[in-house]
Design a protein around this motif. Structure first.
Motif, PDB file in Angstrom:
ATOM      1  N   PHE A 324       0.954  -1.203   0.051  1.00  0.00           N
ATOM      2  CA  PHE A 324       0.125  -0.113   0.160  1.00  0.00           C
ATOM      3  C   PHE A 324       0.815   1.229  -0.011  1.00  0.00           C
ATOM      4  CE2 PHE A 324      -1.461   3.338   2.742  1.00  0.00           C
ATOM      5  CZ  PHE A 324      -2.551   3.624   1.950  1.00  0.00           C
ATOM      6  N   ASN A 327       2.865   1.652  -3.376  1.00  0.00           N
ATOM      7  CA  ASN A 327       2.108   2.026  -4.501  1.00  0.00           C
ATOM      8  C   ASN A 327       1.365   3.481  -4.451  1.00  0.00           C
ATOM      9  OD1 ASN A 327       1.973  -0.475  -5.746  1.00  0.00           O
ATOM     10  ND2 ASN A 327       0.272  -1.382  -4.441  1.00  0.00           N
ATOM     11  N   LEU A 328       1.640   4.125  -3.200  1.00  0.00           N
ATOM     12  CA  LEU A 328       1.454   5.562  -3.313  1.00  0.00           C
ATOM     13  C   LEU A 328       2.379   6.378  -4.181  1.00  0.00           C
ATOM     14  CD1 LEU A 328       0.629   5.806   0.553  1.00  0.00           C
ATOM     15  CD2 LEU A 328      -1.132   6.104  -1.229  1.00  0.00           C
ATOM     16  N   GLN A 329       1.820   7.201  -4.890  1.00  0.00           N
ATOM     17  CA  GLN A 329       2.718   8.153  -5.829  1.00  0.00           C
ATOM     18  C   GLN A 329       2.784   9.457  -5.342  1.00  0.00           C
ATOM     19  OE1 GLN A 329       0.612   7.653  -9.768  1.00  0.00           O
ATOM     20  NE2 GLN A 329       0.750   5.658  -9.434  1.00  0.00           N
ATOM     21  N   ASP A 378      -4.866   9.423  -4.703  1.00  0.00           N
ATOM     22  CA  ASP A 378      -3.654   8.592  -4.459  1.00  0.00           C
ATOM     23  C   ASP A 378      -4.056   7.602  -3.449  1.00  0.00           C
ATOM     24  OD1 ASP A 378      -1.143   7.655  -4.821  1.00  0.00           O
ATOM     25  OD2 ASP A 378      -0.366   9.096  -3.736  1.00  0.00           O
ATOM     26  N   ALA A 382      -4.198   3.193  -4.303  1.00  0.00           N
ATOM     27  CA  ALA A 382      -3.353   2.448  -3.597  1.00  0.00           C
ATOM     28  C   ALA A 382      -4.071   1.414  -2.580  1.00  0.00           C
ATOM     29  CB  ALA A 382      -2.281   3.004  -2.631  1.00  0.00           C
ATOM     30  N   LYS A 385      -5.669  -1.427  -4.727  1.00  0.00           N
ATOM     31  CA  LYS A 385      -4.725  -2.470  -5.218  1.00  0.00           C
ATOM     32  C   LYS A 385      -4.614  -3.504  -3.942  1.00  0.00           C
ATOM     33  CE  LYS A 385      -2.122   0.099  -8.575  1.00  0.00           C
ATOM     34  NZ  LYS A 385      -1.400   1.419  -8.621  1.00  0.00           N
TER      35      LYS A 385
END
Ligand SMILES: Cc1ncc(COP(=O)(O)O)c(C=O)c1O
Length: 386
Positions: A324, A327-329, A378, A382, A385
């Motif tokens: 998690f 996967n954060l951008q 965002d 995440a 996913k």
């Protein structure tokens, strides 16, 4: 007297025009401070009492920052240190001696805890850790040799808001000092001295700086006795702060109110949204009812800032929670919070005695100044996913 060009490099007769007035505070650098005559030479740390004597004790830039932090916190005097952790150690060195005892909440900033278990205990100082929600029951942990009661509200990562007036009152009854790490409130949303605290710490690295580009700390006191003890210890520890960093902190102060207002609004919106998500068991934001000590937040604070934690539901594995975060951008991964960039860090409380059973499921978020809908998108992508 006649001078060669080489001497003129050091003793010049040239001058820039006089009369410059600017809105920016001047940055005074200097180790050597000049005395007017031989008899005036003295090495005294208290620059308020004797004027400037040595760069270690502060230049006008350092002392302007100190005075401005003191004004905001409604204190008596402030010391600037090279970082927040240095501010913490300054207090411990100033007030503790071998044979003393201090109390520290389980929720304290971890290097503060380590300072006592790894360093103070070596010097024969005893430490007891207490539950941050203890309130007036702290009485039961006092010993004859208790000198300091540390508090941090809300606590680091687990975010418990403490009953500071009750703890400070109990400490005073046995002649101990109540110390607060007031970094989360930026020194402005919790009026520490009005709630009984004797000494406050701030990592100015955080909201006062606000741009993640320097480290500084402050220690603010309520009275002359504390000021004298801290001043003589500050001198011996040699905690000089860079005037260049202090000038950045002075600049940070001018935008503190607008940054905090934007961050508060965004963090609250995101915390509320996260509380509605099925993946999340608990949102530990002091302004939300689920946060331990929320009633003290409502009673004592005038605002909230941008750091809070989320606890995922029990079935999520450590790998999933790391995924998690990875996967954060827009949210970056890093420790020092309160800058303009949002951050996320996953922690593992493990089976540590005295800490809530959040295990590997807790993630601390720092909300920066990006647009709130982008941050929410965002987080949503995440979470999706997982
Ligand atoms: C609550 C708190 N106090 C103190 C500090 C220490 O500050 P510094 O990083 O400036 O040493 C930090 C840093 O993360 C902190 O979070």
């Amino acid at each position: 007297m006649a001078k060669t060009w080489k001497t003129k490099l050091i003793h010049s007769d040239a001058h820039a025009p006089e009369g410059f007035r600017s809105l920016a505070s001047a940055t005074y650098r200097g180790s050597t401070v000049l005395f007017p005559n031989a008899a005036a030479v003295q090495d005294t740390w208290d620059q308020h009492a004797v004027g400037y004597t040595y760069g270690l004790y502060g230049t006008p830039t350092t002392l302007e920052l100190a005075a401005r932090i003191c004004e905001l916190e409604n204190g008596y005097r402030t010391f600037i240190t090279p970082g927040g952790q240095a501010a913490i150690s300054l207090i411990n060195f100033a007030f503790l001696k071998s044979g003393d005892h201090l109390l520290i909440p389980e929720s304290i900033y971890y290097p503060n805890r380590k300072f006592s278990t790894e360093l103070l205990q070596r010097f024969g100082i005893e430490v007891t850790f207490y539950q941050p929600t203890i309130g007036a029951q702290i009485n039961s942990l006092f010993q004859k040799n208790t000198r300091l009661v540390w508090t941090e509200s809300p606590g680091s990562i687990s975010m418990e808001v403490q009953d500071i007036p009750a703890i400070a009152e109990a400490a005073h009854k046995i002649g101990a000092l109540a110390v607060l790490d007031n970094t989360w409130s930026a020194g402005v949303y919790f009026d520490a001295f009005a709630h009984g605290v004797d000494i406050t710490v701030q990592a100015l690295t955080k909201y006062v700086g606000g741009h993640s580009d320097f480290l500084l700390g402050s220690v603010t006191v309520r009275d002359e006795a504390c000021y004298q003890k801290l001043g003589s210890t500050h001198q011996l520890l040699g905690f000089a702060a860079s005037p260049d960093d202090c000038s950045l902190a002075l600049r940070g102060l001018t935008t503190l109110a607008v940054r905090l207002a934007a961050i508060e609004k965004s963090a609250l919106a995101l915390a509320q949204w996260l509380a509605s998500r099925p993946e999340i068991e608990l949102v530990l934001h002091p302004a939300l009812p689920a946060c331990p000590g929320h009633e003290f937040f409502k009673r004592d604070f005038t605002g909230s800032t941008g750091v809070f934690s989320i606890v995922f539901r029990k079935h999520f594995t450590k790998e999933q929670i790391h995924a998690f975060v990875d996967n954060l951008q827009l949210f970056k991964i890093g420790y020092s919070w309160a800058g303009v960039t949002s951050l996320a860090v996953a922690y593992d409380f493990g089976p540590r005695p005295g800490r809530p059973a959040y295990d590997h499921r807790i993630v601390r978020l720092n909300i920066g100044l990006e647009d709130t809908p982008d941050l929410q998108a965002d987080l949503a992508q995440a979470l999706a996913k997982l």
